[in-house]
Design a protein around this motif. Structure first.
Motif, PDB file in Angstrom:
ATOM      1  N   TYR A 140      49.377  40.674  41.386  1.00  0.00           N
ATOM      2  CA  TYR A 140      49.512  39.317  40.835  1.00  0.00           C
ATOM      3  C   TYR A 140      50.786  38.619  41.287  1.00  0.00           C
ATOM      4  O   TYR A 140      50.832  37.406  41.407  1.00  0.00           O
ATOM      5  N   PHE A 141      51.852  39.382  41.570  1.00  0.00           N
ATOM      6  CA  PHE A 141      53.159  38.790  41.824  1.00  0.00           C
ATOM      7  C   PHE A 141      53.545  38.835  43.302  1.00  0.00           C
ATOM      8  O   PHE A 141      53.219  39.769  44.026  1.00  0.00           O
TER       9      PHE A 141
ATOM     10  N   LYS B 200      51.714  41.862  45.207  1.00  0.00           N
ATOM     11  CA  LYS B 200      50.661  41.662  46.190  1.00  0.00           C
ATOM     12  C   LYS B 200      51.044  42.257  47.537  1.00  0.00           C
ATOM     13  O   LYS B 200      52.240  42.464  47.835  1.00  0.00           O
TER      14      LYS B 200
ATOM     15  N   VAL C 114      51.619  45.874  40.858  1.00  0.00           N
ATOM     16  CA  VAL C 114      51.507  44.470  40.442  1.00  0.00           C
ATOM     17  C   VAL C 114      51.986  43.501  41.518  1.00  0.00           C
ATOM     18  O   VAL C 114      51.833  42.286  41.374  1.00  0.00           O
TER      19      VAL C 114
ATOM     20  N   TYR D  91      49.961  43.515  33.222  1.00  0.00           N
ATOM     21  CA  TYR D  91      49.893  42.656  34.403  1.00  0.00           C
ATOM     22  C   TYR D  91      48.817  43.146  35.372  1.00  0.00           C
ATOM     23  O   TYR D  91      48.618  44.340  35.553  1.00  0.00           O
ATOM     24  N   GLU D  92      48.169  42.186  36.042  1.00  0.00           N
ATOM     25  CA  GLU D  92      47.090  42.500  36.969  1.00  0.00           C
ATOM     26  C   GLU D  92      47.624  43.087  38.276  1.00  0.00           C
ATOM     27  O   GLU D  92      48.753  42.812  38.691  1.00  0.00           O
ATOM     28  N   ASP D  93      46.783  43.842  38.942  1.00  0.00           N
ATOM     29  CA  ASP D  93      47.112  44.337  40.283  1.00  0.00           C
ATOM     30  C   ASP D  93      47.367  43.157  41.215  1.00  0.00           C
ATOM     31  O   ASP D  93      46.602  42.175  41.229  1.00  0.00           O
TER      32      ASP D  93
ATOM     33  N   ARG E 107      55.224  33.663  42.436  1.00  0.00           N
ATOM     34  CA  ARG E 107      55.216  34.284  41.114  1.00  0.00           C
ATOM     35  C   ARG E 107      56.191  35.443  41.118  1.00  0.00           C
ATOM     36  O   ARG E 107      56.079  36.361  41.939  1.00  0.00           O
TER      37      ARG E 107
ATOM     38  N   HIS F 260      57.739  35.618  34.997  1.00  0.00           N
ATOM     39  CA  HIS F 260      57.384  36.473  33.876  1.00  0.00           C
ATOM     40  C   HIS F 260      58.521  37.481  33.732  1.00  0.00           C
ATOM     41  O   HIS F 260      59.006  38.018  34.735  1.00  0.00           O
TER      42      HIS F 260
END
Length: 267
Positions: A117-118, A148, A146, A113-115, A55, A78
């Motif tokens: 996530y990418f 990982k 955001v 965006y989530e913590d 991602r 994204h």
């Protein structure tokens, strides 16, 4: 409106948006073989660290050159971009099958965006538009949040010390009349923010980024644009190999319009 009008604007966000109404970001990375060197170098480093299922978040995605490239290779992309002119150019190129989520937003606020996530976060523009140190550090902090643990962060900067030479190549009077401090050689930070290599290192160190690669992403390509564009296919391929050979050499790092720093967040 021209750049003198943009310079007078007090709101930094509006200044950035208007800059890209005057500056053609859509063709910057693909207008010629010389211009393509930065893109080819940058994608080569990104591709060292991505794999199927990765991602990618492209922050400050411009007209979509990197987002489209990776989406069409099957990655989940994204993209976030501030300037309406860039978003319009980007949307014209998106195909339904690209599957890119493109939104308008600011690099200092990635709250949508989530913590973690990418797997990879690209910042190829934000750090050379943010004038305030607190905004640069907030941008880096958001990118780290955001991304990982173990994910990779890719930052672009504009090299203060080499841009002086490229400006000189366009304007013979530049050393006498150019927009820079004649004692320190610091460029006037408009419409972009210019950093030395050491400043780039300090910004990322302060942001808690562990740097893995420091890269002269386009090297002398703009300065020697006419010669590079005139190369035949074999010679151009060999020039790219030469650029790859020298682009991480510490003694040549600052001799580049653009710098690429590859890192990961410190745990």
């Amino acid at each position: 409106m021209d750049f003198s009008d943009v310079y007078k604007m007090k709101n930094e966000i509006e200044q950035i948006k208007k800059t890209y109404e005057l500056f053609d970001e859509d063709s910057r990375l693909n207008r010629s073989r010389a211009a393509r060197v930065e893109f080819l170098t940058t994608t080569r480093y990104i591709e060292r660290y991505v794999k199927p299922g990765t991602r990618i978040l492209d922050v400050g995605a411009g007209a979509g050159e990197y987002s489209l490239y990776f989406a069409r290779k099957g990655y989940q992309v994204h993209a976030l971009e501030l300037a309406e002119s860039n978003i319009r150019a980007f949307r014209k190129k998106i195909r339904p099958e690209d599957g890119i989520e493109l939104v308008q937003g600011n690099a200092v606020d990635l709250s949508r965006y989530e913590d973690g996530y990418f797997d990879a976060v690209l910042l190829f523009g934000p750090l050379y538009h943010l004038h305030k140190e607190e905004d640069r550090q907030r941008c880096i902090a958001e990118a780290k949040r955001v991304c990982k643990t173990g994910g990779k962060l890719f930052f672009a900067f504009i090299s203060n010390d080499f841009v002086i030479l490229t400006e000189f190549s366009y304007r013979p009077e530049y050393f006498a009349a150019g927009e820079y401090d004649k004692r320190t050689f610091q460029l006037e930070n408009f419409p972009f923010v210019f950093n030395t290599v050491d400043e780039c290192r300090r910004i990322l160190r302060d942001g808690g980024v562990r740097v893995l690669h420091e890269v002269a992403s386009d090297g002398v390509s703009e300065l020697m644009e006419d010669r590079i564009n005139a190369l035949d296919d074999e010679s151009y391929a060999q020039y790219l190999k030469y650029h790859e050979y020298i682009c991480e050499k510490p003694e040549l790092l600052g001799m580049s319009n653009h710098l690429l720093f590859v890192g990961e967040k410190e745990v």
